[in-house]
Motif scaffolding. Sequence first.
Motif, PDB file in Angstrom:
ATOM      1  N   ARG A  82       0.835  -1.212   0.000  1.00 47.95           N
ATOM      2  CA  ARG A  82       0.000   0.000   0.000  1.00 47.95           C
ATOM      3  C   ARG A  82       0.868   1.258   0.000  1.00 47.95           C
ATOM      4  NH1 ARG A  82      -4.599  -1.094   4.705  1.00 47.95           N
ATOM      5  NH2 ARG A  82      -5.208  -3.198   4.046  1.00 47.95           N
ATOM      6  N   TYR A  83       1.971   1.183   0.748  1.00 44.58           N
ATOM      7  CA  TYR A  83       2.832   2.369   0.820  1.00 44.58           C
ATOM      8  C   TYR A  83       3.461   2.678  -0.537  1.00 44.58           C
ATOM      9  CZ  TYR A  83       6.422   5.674   2.219  1.00 44.58           C
ATOM     10  OH  TYR A  83       7.204   6.799   2.304  1.00 44.58           O
ATOM     11  N   MET A  84       3.821   1.636  -1.276  1.00 47.60           N
ATOM     12  CA  MET A  84       4.411   1.854  -2.598  1.00 47.60           C
ATOM     13  C   MET A  84       3.414   2.567  -3.515  1.00 47.60           C
ATOM     14  SD  MET A  84       7.454   0.664  -2.207  1.00 47.60           S
ATOM     15  CE  MET A  84       8.060   0.707  -3.893  1.00 47.60           C
ATOM     16  N   ARG A  85       2.157   2.145  -3.478  1.00 45.09           N
ATOM     17  CA  ARG A  85       1.144   2.816  -4.317  1.00 45.09           C
ATOM     18  C   ARG A  85       0.973   4.263  -3.910  1.00 45.09           C
ATOM     19  NH1 ARG A  85      -1.426  -2.232  -4.204  1.00 45.09           N
ATOM     20  NH2 ARG A  85      -2.586  -1.699  -2.322  1.00 45.09           N
ATOM     21  N   GLN A  86       1.022   4.510  -2.605  1.00 43.92           N
ATOM     22  CA  GLN A  86       0.866   5.878  -2.124  1.00 43.92           C
ATOM     23  C   GLN A  86       2.031   6.762  -2.541  1.00 43.92           C
ATOM     24  OE1 GLN A  86       1.154   6.894   2.208  1.00 43.92           O
ATOM     25  NE2 GLN A  86      -1.049   7.213   2.030  1.00 43.92           N
ATOM     26  N   GLN A  87       3.170   6.160  -2.823  1.00 49.08           N
ATOM     27  CA  GLN A  87       4.355   6.906  -3.237  1.00 49.08           C
ATOM     28  C   GLN A  87       4.393   7.191  -4.741  1.00 49.08           C
ATOM     29  OE1 GLN A  87       5.293   8.104  -0.138  1.00 49.08           O
ATOM     30  NE2 GLN A  87       7.330   8.036  -1.032  1.00 49.08           N
ATOM     31  N   ARG A  88       3.396   6.739  -5.457  1.00 48.52           N
ATOM     32  CA  ARG A  88       3.421   6.929  -6.908  1.00 48.52           C
ATOM     33  C   ARG A  88       3.432   8.412  -7.283  1.00 48.52           C
ATOM     34  NH1 ARG A  88      -0.275   2.667 -10.354  1.00 48.52           N
ATOM     35  NH2 ARG A  88       0.517   0.722  -9.427  1.00 48.52           N
ATOM     36  N   CYS A  89       4.271   8.710  -8.274  1.00 51.21           N
ATOM     37  CA  CYS A  89       4.335  10.051  -8.841  1.00 51.21           C
ATOM     38  C   CYS A  89       3.660  10.016 -10.211  1.00 51.21           C
ATOM     39  CB  CYS A  89       5.797  10.491  -8.972  1.00 51.21           C
ATOM     40  SG  CYS A  89       6.020  12.209  -9.446  1.00 51.21           S
ATOM     41  N   GLY A  90       3.166  11.160 -10.666  1.00 46.01           N
ATOM     42  CA  GLY A  90       2.315  11.188 -11.851  1.00 46.01           C
ATOM     43  C   GLY A  90       0.902  11.020 -11.354  1.00 46.01           C
ATOM     44  N   TYR A  91       0.216   9.956 -11.767  1.00 46.68           N
ATOM     45  CA  TYR A  91      -1.114   9.700 -11.203  1.00 46.68           C
ATOM     46  C   TYR A  91      -0.959   8.937  -9.904  1.00 46.68           C
ATOM     47  CZ  TYR A  91      -5.854   8.278 -10.389  1.00 46.68           C
ATOM     48  OH  TYR A  91      -7.086   8.087  -9.801  1.00 46.68           O
ATOM     49  N   ASN A  92      -1.544   9.503  -8.834  1.00 46.88           N
ATOM     50  CA  ASN A  92      -1.459   8.877  -7.516  1.00 46.88           C
ATOM     51  C   ASN A  92      -2.815   8.304  -7.147  1.00 46.88           C
ATOM     52  OD1 ASN A  92      -1.663   8.797  -4.465  1.00 46.88           O
ATOM     53  ND2 ASN A  92       0.503   9.297  -4.701  1.00 46.88           N
ATOM     54  N   PRO A  93      -2.946   6.964  -7.094  1.00 43.10           N
ATOM     55  CA  PRO A  93      -4.254   6.358  -6.839  1.00 43.10           C
ATOM     56  C   PRO A  93      -4.778   6.602  -5.439  1.00 43.10           C
ATOM     57  CG  PRO A  93      -2.540   4.692  -6.810  1.00 43.10           C
ATOM     58  CD  PRO A  93      -1.887   5.958  -7.272  1.00 43.10           C
ATOM     59  N   PHE A  94      -3.900   6.881  -4.498  1.00 40.05           N
ATOM     60  CA  PHE A  94      -4.351   7.153  -3.135  1.00 40.05           C
ATOM     61  C   PHE A  94      -5.076   8.499  -3.089  1.00 40.05           C
ATOM     62  CE2 PHE A  94      -3.931   8.788   1.167  1.00 40.05           C
ATOM     63  CZ  PHE A  94      -4.277   7.698   1.945  1.00 40.05           C
ATOM     64  N   LEU A  95      -4.478   9.491  -3.725  1.00 40.18           N
ATOM     65  CA  LEU A  95      -5.078  10.828  -3.752  1.00 40.18           C
ATOM     66  C   LEU A  95      -6.101  10.981  -4.872  1.00 40.18           C
ATOM     67  CD1 LEU A  95      -1.823  12.918  -3.175  1.00 40.18           C
ATOM     68  CD2 LEU A  95      -3.603  12.427  -1.486  1.00 40.18           C
ATOM     69  N   LYS A  96      -6.067  10.004  -5.809  1.00 37.94           N
ATOM     70  CA  LYS A  96      -6.904  10.096  -7.024  1.00 37.94           C
ATOM     71  C   LYS A  96      -6.667  11.439  -7.712  1.00 37.94           C
ATOM     72  CE  LYS A  96     -10.495   6.867  -5.521  1.00 37.94           C
ATOM     73  NZ  LYS A  96      -9.856   6.455  -4.286  1.00 37.94           N
ATOM     74  N   ASP A  97      -5.413  11.789  -7.832  1.00 38.03           N
ATOM     75  CA  ASP A  97      -5.001  13.064  -8.422  1.00 38.03           C
ATOM     76  C   ASP A  97      -3.602  12.879  -8.995  1.00 38.03           C
ATOM     77  OD1 ASP A  97      -5.021  15.679  -9.184  1.00 38.03           O
ATOM     78  OD2 ASP A  97      -5.029  16.535  -7.165  1.00 38.03           O
ATOM     79  N   SER A  98      -3.165  13.838  -9.773  1.00 33.72           N
ATOM     80  CA  SER A  98      -1.855  13.757 -10.400  1.00 33.72           C
ATOM     81  C   SER A  98      -0.929  14.838  -9.872  1.00 33.72           C
ATOM     82  CB  SER A  98      -1.973  13.893 -11.920  1.00 33.72           C
ATOM     83  OG  SER A  98      -2.717  12.823 -12.461  1.00 33.72           O
ATOM     84  N   CYS A  99       0.363  14.564  -9.946  1.00 33.50           N
ATOM     85  CA  CYS A  99       1.370  15.537  -9.521  1.00 33.50           C
ATOM     86  C   CYS A  99       2.568  15.454 -10.446  1.00 33.50           C
ATOM     87  CB  CYS A  99       1.795  15.274  -8.076  1.00 33.50           C
ATOM     88  SG  CYS A  99       2.651  13.689  -7.834  1.00 33.50           S
ATOM     89  N   HIS A 100       3.378  16.479 -10.465  1.00 36.42           N
ATOM     90  CA  HIS A 100       4.635  16.500 -11.202  1.00 36.42           C
ATOM     91  C   HIS A 100       4.466  16.000 -12.641  1.00 36.42           C
ATOM     92  CE1 HIS A 100       5.858  16.008  -6.842  1.00 36.42           C
ATOM     93  NE2 HIS A 100       6.400  17.172  -7.168  1.00 36.42           N
ATOM     94  N   THR A 101       3.509  16.587 -13.325  1.00 34.25           N
ATOM     95  CA  THR A 101       3.158  16.123 -14.674  1.00 34.25           C
ATOM     96  C   THR A 101       3.953  16.811 -15.777  1.00 34.25           C
ATOM     97  OG1 THR A 101       1.368  17.747 -14.783  1.00 34.25           O
ATOM     98  CG2 THR A 101       0.815  15.541 -13.959  1.00 34.25           C
ATOM     99  N   HIS A 102       4.856  17.731 -15.428  1.00 32.49           N
ATOM    100  CA  HIS A 102       5.607  18.461 -16.443  1.00 32.49           C
ATOM    101  C   HIS A 102       7.062  18.026 -16.544  1.00 32.49           C
ATOM    102  CE1 HIS A 102       2.164  21.019 -15.523  1.00 32.49           C
ATOM    103  NE2 HIS A 102       2.297  21.531 -16.738  1.00 32.49           N
ATOM    104  N   ASP A 103       7.467  16.983 -15.787  1.00 32.15           N
ATOM    105  CA  ASP A 103       8.884  16.592 -15.744  1.00 32.15           C
ATOM    106  C   ASP A 103       9.366  16.078 -17.105  1.00 32.15           C
ATOM    107  OD1 ASP A 103       9.110  17.164 -13.008  1.00 32.15           O
ATOM    108  OD2 ASP A 103       8.319  15.201 -12.464  1.00 32.15           O
TER     109      ASP A 103
END
Length: 842
Positions: free
Chosen positions: A129-150
Amino acid sequence: MKFFLRLLLFIVLCLFTLLAFKPKEQQSWIRINLLGYQPKSIKVAVWASKGTTLPKNFELVEKATGKTVYASSNIKTFGAYGPFASAARLNFSEFKKPGRYYIKVDGVISPEVIIGEEVYQNTADFALRYMRQQRCGYNPFLKDSCHTHDGFVVYGKEGGLKDSTHFDAVGGWHDASDYLQYSTTTANAAYHLLMAYRDFPKAFTDQKLATGLDGKNGVADVLDEARWGLDFMMKMHPSAKIMFNQLADDRDHIAMRIPKEDSQYGKGFERPLYFIDGKPQQRGKFMNDTKGTSSTAAKFTSAFALGSELFYGADVNYAETLRNKAHTAYQYAIQKKGVTQTASVKSPYIYAEDNWVDDMELALASLEFSPKVSDLTKSKKRASSLDSAFFYAKQEPITPWLIADTAKHYQWYPFINLGHYELAKQSAGDRKRALIDYYKQGITHVWNRAKNNAFYRGVPFIWCSNNLTVAFAMQCMWYKQLSGDGAFSELEQANFDWLLGCNPWGTSMVYGLPSWGDTPTDPHSAFTHLGKYPIDGGLVDGPVYTSIYKNLIGIQLTKPDAYAEFQSDLAVYHDDYGDYSTNEPTMDGTASLIYLLAAYDSRTDKEFTSYQKEKGAIIRGDTKEKRLAIVFTGDEYADGGQKIIAALDKEKVKASFFFTGNFYRNTAFASFIKTAKAKGHYLGAHSDQHLLYADWKKRDSLLVTKKQFEDDLNANYKAMEKFGIARKSAKFFLPPFEWYNQAIANWTEDLGLQLINFTPGTRSNADYTYPELGKAYRGSEEIYQSIIDYEKSQGLNGFILLLHVGTDPRRKDKFYDKLPALLKYLKQNGYNAVPVHRLLEK
């Protein structure tokens, strides 16, 4: 005046009463694995005290009934450690009944002790679960995306790239509680996840889609997660001539925040991509110590290669892409041999990796070749890769921190040599033995530190000590798996137990595991601190030396220390958001933990059975069982034969007899041999001519050649054939004079046999001596008492107790006359005497 005197007297009496009835502060604690123990596993709790009085026995009490179900004096005592003045190991391994209990020692009660086959079930998925929460780009825990311009390139000149050139690098995992991303930790994490599925597929389920959202897609969630890492790695190695070492840097650390778009790098929302050019790059006011391209690129090679192997059946095109990436990554690794370190801009803290030959070894041991080439070509290439892998293995046989007992941050990474394991599985003979011995040497260095304290702690308290603990437990596990030697099984279990509560602080180091126990609640994580989100399964950094803690920048506790009474001048651990050194979870450490949890969840009876070896010979069986083997050797004499058989018959005991060819050919002994065989006793080899294999004073100095050894031993088995004793049923061989060295053990193994020897600790093997030998002589009463004393102090579980079937006539005091009393004593104390093949069978 009298009134004031009475009032004063009243106040004094009240104070005296309060002091008299003040609750006594707790002085002793019992530390356990809070998650639980499997029935057949090694089960040890640690009693730790601020006082110096040591316990003499302990009880296991059933929680539901309050009844004592087990009592023992199997206690190993120790002196001061950390905050404690004394401590002891309480071993209850022989108790195997599933249930819920607590341990009681002199009125001190432990947390709930759980014993059950399924105590570790689904724990690997929980940590995932922690690995999924650490996802960058689309984050399934937050159901949101981050750092999409890298991201934009820096240091790209060597690769013909203009700085600020854009490359798509969206994806992967955030490194820890910060959001920068390192290629080296990503590749290592992906490899561990892939390896976990390869080795223990039944430990994982399919509850998530590839996106990490709820649903099933026919793929184990751990493979989905590994693919998330592999996809990012392919972006970090977009072509044969380009590879990036990290995305973002320590400018990330401006403040705690939930992951989003970051703009502090001077180019909109893009973050910098550090190109691997094999040269030093920025490290705060200084430059790092990069010397080459190998360490990161070789890690990419092994992860891509293993991914290709595992995905081949489900997605051939993806598998072929990974295989091609593995080979281009390997070419990048040899472009400029040396280590690649990470870069920083503001602070001096980096991943200061100093070794790379371990990565090359693993890469070469992992490389897969296209099925399009002929089998012969593939075989030749494979053999060449394995030869090269062993070349690198010899450059760094022992991961340096195992010897040095210290390291800089991520100085030797991964924290153990994974390549030794992968290469050993594909090797045989001297090469395999050498690789196994490399593991043993490293473990022995740690054991020499660990054996002096009750927690068996030999791993240094450096930054990310929990990551080292996981890795070290894996090395112990692999050593046992490869060698069959269980000498370090309790050390391995102690390191696993440490992570889950059997440590001075009494807390699990894994967020939320177990849900009912003491685990981190206030980690250094924006998810918990700002969003109040759980970070299930995250492995926190772990305790550090107090001297390190006091010299770190920017640490300040935010609340009273819940573990204050367990801190010491040795080490500290704080469950406090303000302490980033001990309580920050890491992505790569958690990935390693996933492998370890999957391994423990998947253990079979074979894994629970262990022996101890010395110089290649098995010298003791499984110490968790009250079983032992009584063995008799013979060459010239057999005067005790009839008495020995009679004593064994009376107590219904099966023994083992190891005779020379001289003995088997002696017609006077034929009747005894036939009787022993007919009664079901084990009959084995003891050399043909009772040769002395090695010099008494220089044990490594051989007195026979390999051919002489083999010819002699083959003659021994030839003599045994006349009694219907086949080699395949007598694979255990006990050396003449009970004297041998590693070479003899190796030669025995090459013949498909297993060398064994007696368990040291008693005087039983001296029953052949006679008075004319002077100081070497041991009387039967002394020998008998030595066995009893050892049993009372340390137990005879797994013992190989050696005696002689006959002795020189000059010995009048025959020990076999005491055999009936010894057998009766053993039976009264619960021991089951069995032949060696039963004691040592898996």
